[in-house]
Structures are given as C-alpha cells and as structure tokens.
Design an enzyme around this catalytic site. Structure first.
Site, PDB file in Angstrom:
ATOM      1  N   GLU A   1      -4.114  -2.865   7.656  1.00  0.00           N
ATOM      2  CA  GLU A   1      -3.024  -3.720   7.213  1.00  0.00           C
ATOM      3  C   GLU A   1      -3.557  -5.140   7.075  1.00  0.00           C
ATOM      4  O   GLU A   1      -4.638  -5.455   7.564  1.00  0.00           O
ATOM      5  CB  GLU A   1      -1.861  -3.600   8.204  1.00  0.00           C
ATOM      6  CG  GLU A   1      -1.242  -2.195   8.127  1.00  0.00           C
ATOM      7  CD  GLU A   1      -0.103  -1.947   9.100  1.00  0.00           C
ATOM      8  OE1 GLU A   1       0.529  -2.912   9.537  1.00  0.00           O
ATOM      9  OE2 GLU A   1       0.129  -0.771   9.413  1.00  0.00           O
TER      10      GLU A   1
ATOM     11  N   LYS B   1       2.091   4.384  18.514  1.00  0.00           N
ATOM     12  CA  LYS B   1       2.156   5.768  18.038  1.00  0.00           C
ATOM     13  C   LYS B   1       2.228   6.765  19.194  1.00  0.00           C
ATOM     14  O   LYS B   1       2.968   7.747  19.125  1.00  0.00           O
ATOM     15  CB  LYS B   1       0.940   6.070  17.156  1.00  0.00           C
ATOM     16  CG  LYS B   1       1.040   5.402  15.791  1.00  0.00           C
ATOM     17  CD  LYS B   1      -0.253   5.527  15.034  1.00  0.00           C
ATOM     18  CE  LYS B   1      -0.133   4.979  13.624  1.00  0.00           C
ATOM     19  NZ  LYS B   1      -1.436   4.874  12.956  1.00  0.00           N
TER      20      LYS B   1
ATOM     21  N   THR C   1       0.827  -1.218   0.000  1.00  0.00           N
ATOM     22  CA  THR C   1       0.000   0.000   0.000  1.00  0.00           C
ATOM     23  C   THR C   1       0.861   1.268   0.000  1.00  0.00           C
ATOM     24  O   THR C   1       0.684   2.162  -0.836  1.00  0.00           O
ATOM     25  CB  THR C   1      -0.926   0.000   1.235  1.00  0.00           C
ATOM     26  OG1 THR C   1      -1.650  -1.222   1.240  1.00  0.00           O
ATOM     27  CG2 THR C   1      -1.881   1.164   1.214  1.00  0.00           C
ATOM     28  N   VAL C   2       1.803   1.333   0.929  1.00  0.00           N
ATOM     29  CA  VAL C   2       2.591   2.569   1.080  1.00  0.00           C
ATOM     30  C   VAL C   2       3.654   2.671  -0.020  1.00  0.00           C
ATOM     31  O   VAL C   2       3.860   3.745  -0.601  1.00  0.00           O
ATOM     32  CB  VAL C   2       3.223   2.640   2.487  1.00  0.00           C
ATOM     33  CG1 VAL C   2       4.074   3.895   2.632  1.00  0.00           C
ATOM     34  CG2 VAL C   2       2.136   2.611   3.565  1.00  0.00           C
TER      35      VAL C   2
ATOM     36  N   ARG D   1       9.734  -9.661  -3.118  1.00  0.00           N
ATOM     37  CA  ARG D   1       9.998 -11.062  -2.771  1.00  0.00           C
ATOM     38  C   ARG D   1      10.442 -11.845  -4.005  1.00  0.00           C
ATOM     39  O   ARG D   1      10.108 -11.461  -5.136  1.00  0.00           O
ATOM     40  CB  ARG D   1       8.723 -11.719  -2.235  1.00  0.00           C
ATOM     41  CG  ARG D   1       8.355 -11.299  -0.842  1.00  0.00           C
ATOM     42  CD  ARG D   1       7.205 -12.161  -0.384  1.00  0.00           C
ATOM     43  NE  ARG D   1       6.427 -11.524   0.655  1.00  0.00           N
ATOM     44  CZ  ARG D   1       6.749 -11.552   1.943  1.00  0.00           C
ATOM     45  NH1 ARG D   1       7.834 -12.158   2.344  1.00  0.00           N
ATOM     46  NH2 ARG D   1       5.968 -10.968   2.834  1.00  0.00           N
TER      47      ARG D   1
ATOM     48  N   LYS E   1       6.210   2.087  12.644  1.00  0.00           N
ATOM     49  CA  LYS E   1       6.195   2.533  14.056  1.00  0.00           C
ATOM     50  C   LYS E   1       6.548   1.409  15.015  1.00  0.00           C
ATOM     51  O   LYS E   1       7.175   1.627  16.050  1.00  0.00           O
ATOM     52  CB  LYS E   1       4.839   3.165  14.418  1.00  0.00           C
ATOM     53  CG  LYS E   1       3.704   2.224  14.606  1.00  0.00           C
ATOM     54  CD  LYS E   1       2.614   2.071  13.600  1.00  0.00           C
ATOM     55  CE  LYS E   1       2.585   2.569  12.263  1.00  0.00           C
ATOM     56  NZ  LYS E   1       1.523   2.113  11.385  1.00  0.00           N
TER      57      LYS E   1
END
Ligand code: NAP
Length: 403
Positions: free
Chosen positions: A187, A202, A23-24, A48, A102
């Site tokens: 996620e 966070k 996603t990111v 991968r 995080k």
C-alpha cells in the site's frame, strides 16, 4: 438476513457502487469488464474532487447512494475515515456492503455488522484476509461441522514478497520494498505491512471468525520485518533456514494465545515454500487435522477475486460474516515458548540476552545468537525495550506446525 438484490436489478445485473479507484478498485473493474460479468456491473465510482473524469464517476457519496441501480456498495478506499461513515450511510440506504478493509473491520466490525442487520442488508469482508484466498469463508464453512483449534500462516503478501526477493536475489530491503510498491503489492504507506500490523489485523479478524472471540489487539505481541538487513538473510540461509513473517492464534486450555513475528522455517515446512506475494493460511481442527490454503495474498486482481465471491454470496442470500456470539478477551501466552535468533551490534550489552544465549556467532560488528526456549510475550517485551537502543532484529525458530 435475506436480501432482495436480484429482484431489483435491471436486466438481471446488479449495480455496484465502487468507493475508491486504486489498486483493488481498478482490479474489480477489470475483473468485471474482462469477464463481461452477466451478474454485476459497476454503475458509479466515487473519486476525489477533481478526479472524477468519466461519466460514471462521482465526487460525492450522496450522488452514488442516490442511484437506484446501485444495490451493493464495494468499499476500496482503505483507512478508517471516511470509509466508516460511507459504509454506515450505504447500509442505512439499504445497500449491502463488501469491503477489503481489515483495519476498519477490526475496529468497527461490530458496529457495522449491527448497522447492516438493523437495515436488513449484509456486510461481507472475505478479501480482508488472504487477498485472493478464500480463507475466512473456508473457516466459516469448517466451523459448521468441527471446532478449530489453531489458525495461522503467512498473511501479508508484501512482506513475503520482500523477504523472498531478499533471499533469492540478495537485494536490500529498500530495493525489495520499492519493487513491491511498483507492482501494487504494498500500500502507499507500507508501515502496516512491514511493521506487522497488517498481519496482526488479519490474525485477529480470522480469530473472531474461528473462535467467536475478539482478542484485545494491544495484548498480542507483534513485530515486523523493518529492521532486517541483507546480511541477516544471508546468515539465516547459511543456517539452512528461510525467513517469513508469521502470524498465529491458538486455542489453549486457558484462552487464546497469539503473536505476529518473523520466523525461521526449514525446508520441511510449507511456509518455506511460499514465494513472491503469496500467502499460506491454515487451520487445525480439534482432531489435529491441519489444512492449508495457498494463493496470492496481495494485488488488485486477486483481492478483487475475493470481493467478487462476496458479491455472489450476497446475490445468493448469504448472511454477514461475523459470528452472532462474540466475546472480548486478552491474550494468554503463558503456554507459548520457543527459541529465537537475535542480531545485535557487538556494542549492545544485555545481561538478559547473555543469560538466554545457547549459541553465539560474531561477524564483524554483529552478534547473532540463538536463545533457549523463552515465553513469547516476555521475549517480545524485552526485545521491545532493546529496540529503543538500536534496530536489533529477531525471529522465532519454528518447531511445530501450530506454534
Ligand atoms: N492492495 C492490496 O493488495 C490489498 C489486498 C487486500 C486488501 N486490501 C485493502 O483494500 C483497500 C484498498 O486498498 P488499495 O491497495 O486499493 O489502496 P489504494 O491503491 O491506495 O487505493 C485507494 C483508493 O481510494 C481513493 N480514496 C481514498 N480516500 C478517498 C476519499 N476520501 N474519496 C475518494 N477516494 C478516496 C484513493 O484515491 P487517491 O488515489 O486520489 O488517493 C485511491 O484511488 C484497503 O482497505 C486495503 O487494506 C488491499
């Protein structure tokens, strides 16, 4: 430590090595492509084995790190390993690193920061809190001219999306979670989001930035939204409240207090107005001035926006983000208490709950209670025990802006 990235770059563009294409990672790629960045380009992407199906994709970290065009590595793998090892290898290869991870910075931030300094490069992680909101970088700026007394807000976009959808569409928890996953807000394994661990990581990470103190993570009371049901949301609405997953850390006379829990907010509170996957991240300074940042707290593009800010910071010779001096403390929640809403089944017997109940409603097989004010850590401990008996639900009732 000054970096010399801009000097080394061909055509004045800095090569990025991207670890992870989820996603990111895809968000960063489309941000750099759509904006046709004249400052950065993605030189190689680590995927991968058997998934590296483009000429710019590689299957080994060595192939990525040996590319001389790459001066900054962006880690978007998630999890602890191999992300930690790859970041250390990148730092040792004198490449600055940007990460949104995080959980990793919480556990190994000190080690990675030291490694970055030893190698004369920079580690940044703005996207680790607030998704697209520049919260950590704002805390760093604010601290230059005033002390911070409290931080907090709604720090998990996935749980906010779920709660808001349950409120506005009367859907089930499972339906809302499934849509959050489809939209890329949750996620793959949503446990960290719905059990409150993501918010816990966070608030703890924000705490070390705001207060130069790592709080022992096991000492922070934390409960999530996994046991909430549609009927709970309807009942909360009938009382005139909105429910949100809330996290806070406050500097007290004795040390620091903190917790993560669902809380009820009436419409006078800014938190009640936070919809969809948005976050609100606020801070209060020693003079009592309260300021909040609101924005998208999850999703590929917003998170990539914060990563891009870090890339520019590195280009402009910014330092790493962790404060030079850091202490480690346990939480001290003695000064912190408020009322709670608790839902149990009618069959659950608890003398403690009965003793602290101020109002009680019986609805079919459920009992809803409002408690008197009770010390937060003590209440969480007792509810943790009751949760072994059945999936009870509880939420704090918000009183003041910074509690
Ligand atoms: N999603 C958000 O809204 C958000 C917001 C803020 C921060 N973050 C943080 O950003 C990071 C990435 O999150 P994400 O949502 O992008 O996760 P994601 O969608 O699961 O993407 C992770 C990517 O990393 C790849 N990957 C994992 N292990 C790998 C390995 N050993 N070798 C090569 N590739 C590997 C995965 O490949 P496969 O697909 O083959 O498994 C996938 O492409 C996490 O640290 C997360 O906490 C996410």
């Amino acid at each position: 430590m000054k970096t010399d990235v801009s000097k080394n770059s061909a055509n004045n563009r800095i090569g990025i090595g991207l670890l992870g294409y989820g996603t990111v990672g895809k968000g960063l790629e489309s941000l750099l492509t759509d904006k046709a960045s004249d400052a950065f380009f993605i030189a190689k992407i680590l995927r991968r084995i058997s998934k590296a199906n483009r000429s710019d994709m590689v299957e080994s970290i060595e192939d990525l790190l040996s590319d001389p065009k790459i001066e900054i590595v962006v880690e978007c793998l998630g999890g602890i390993e191999p992300a930690r090892t790859y970041i250390i290898e990148a730092l040792k290869a004198k490449k600055s690193v940007v990460t949104a991870n995080k959980a990793l910075i919480n556990r190994f931030g000190d080690e990675l920061d030291t490694c970055a300094k030893e190698n004369g490069v920079v580690l940044r992680f703005s996207a680790a809190v607030g998704g697209g909101i520049p919260y950590l970088s704002t805390l760093i700026e604010v601290k230059k001219h005033t002390q911070i007394s409290a931080i907090g807000g709604i720090l998990n976009g996935t749980s906010n999306f779920i709660l808001d959808k349950m409120e506005r569409e009367s859907c089930t928890f499972e339906e809302a979670l499934s849509e959050a996953q489809t939209l890329g807000y949750a996620e793959k394994d949503p446990s960290a989001d719905i059990l409150g661990w993501d918010s816990l990581n966070k608030i703890r990470l924000s705490g070390v930035i705001a207060f130069n103190t790592w709080i022992n993570i096991d000492s922070i009371p934390c409960t999530g939204i996994d046991s909430i049901q549609t009927k709970d949301v309807e009942f909360i609405q009938s009382l005139g409240y909105h429910i949100r997953l809330f996290a806070t850390m406050i500097k007290t006379n004795l040390g620091h207090s903190a917790y993560v829990e669902p809380q009820l907010f009436n419409s006078d509170n800014a938190e009640a107005t936070i919809l969809s996957n948005h976050n609100i991240a606020w801070f209060t300074d020693m003079s009592g001035k309260h300021q909040a940042l609101i924005g998208q707290g999850a999703g590929g593009l917003p998170t990539a926006g914060n990563i891009l800010r870090d890339l520019y910071q590195i280009k402009e010779d910014a330092k790493g983000m962790l404060p030079e001096e850091r202490s480690l403390k346990n939480i001290d929640n003695n000064e912190l208490s408020h009322a709670y809403l608790v839902r149990t089944s009618k069959s659950l017997k608890s003398g403690f709950l009965e003793a602290i109940t101020v109002f009680k409603w019986i609805q079919g097989n459920r009992i809803y209670r409002i408690t008197k004010n009770i010390q937060v850590s003590r209440f969480h401990n007792l509810m943790h025990q009751l949760k072994q008996l059945e999936p009870i639900f509880y939420a704090g009732i918000k009183k003041k802006e910074n509690q």
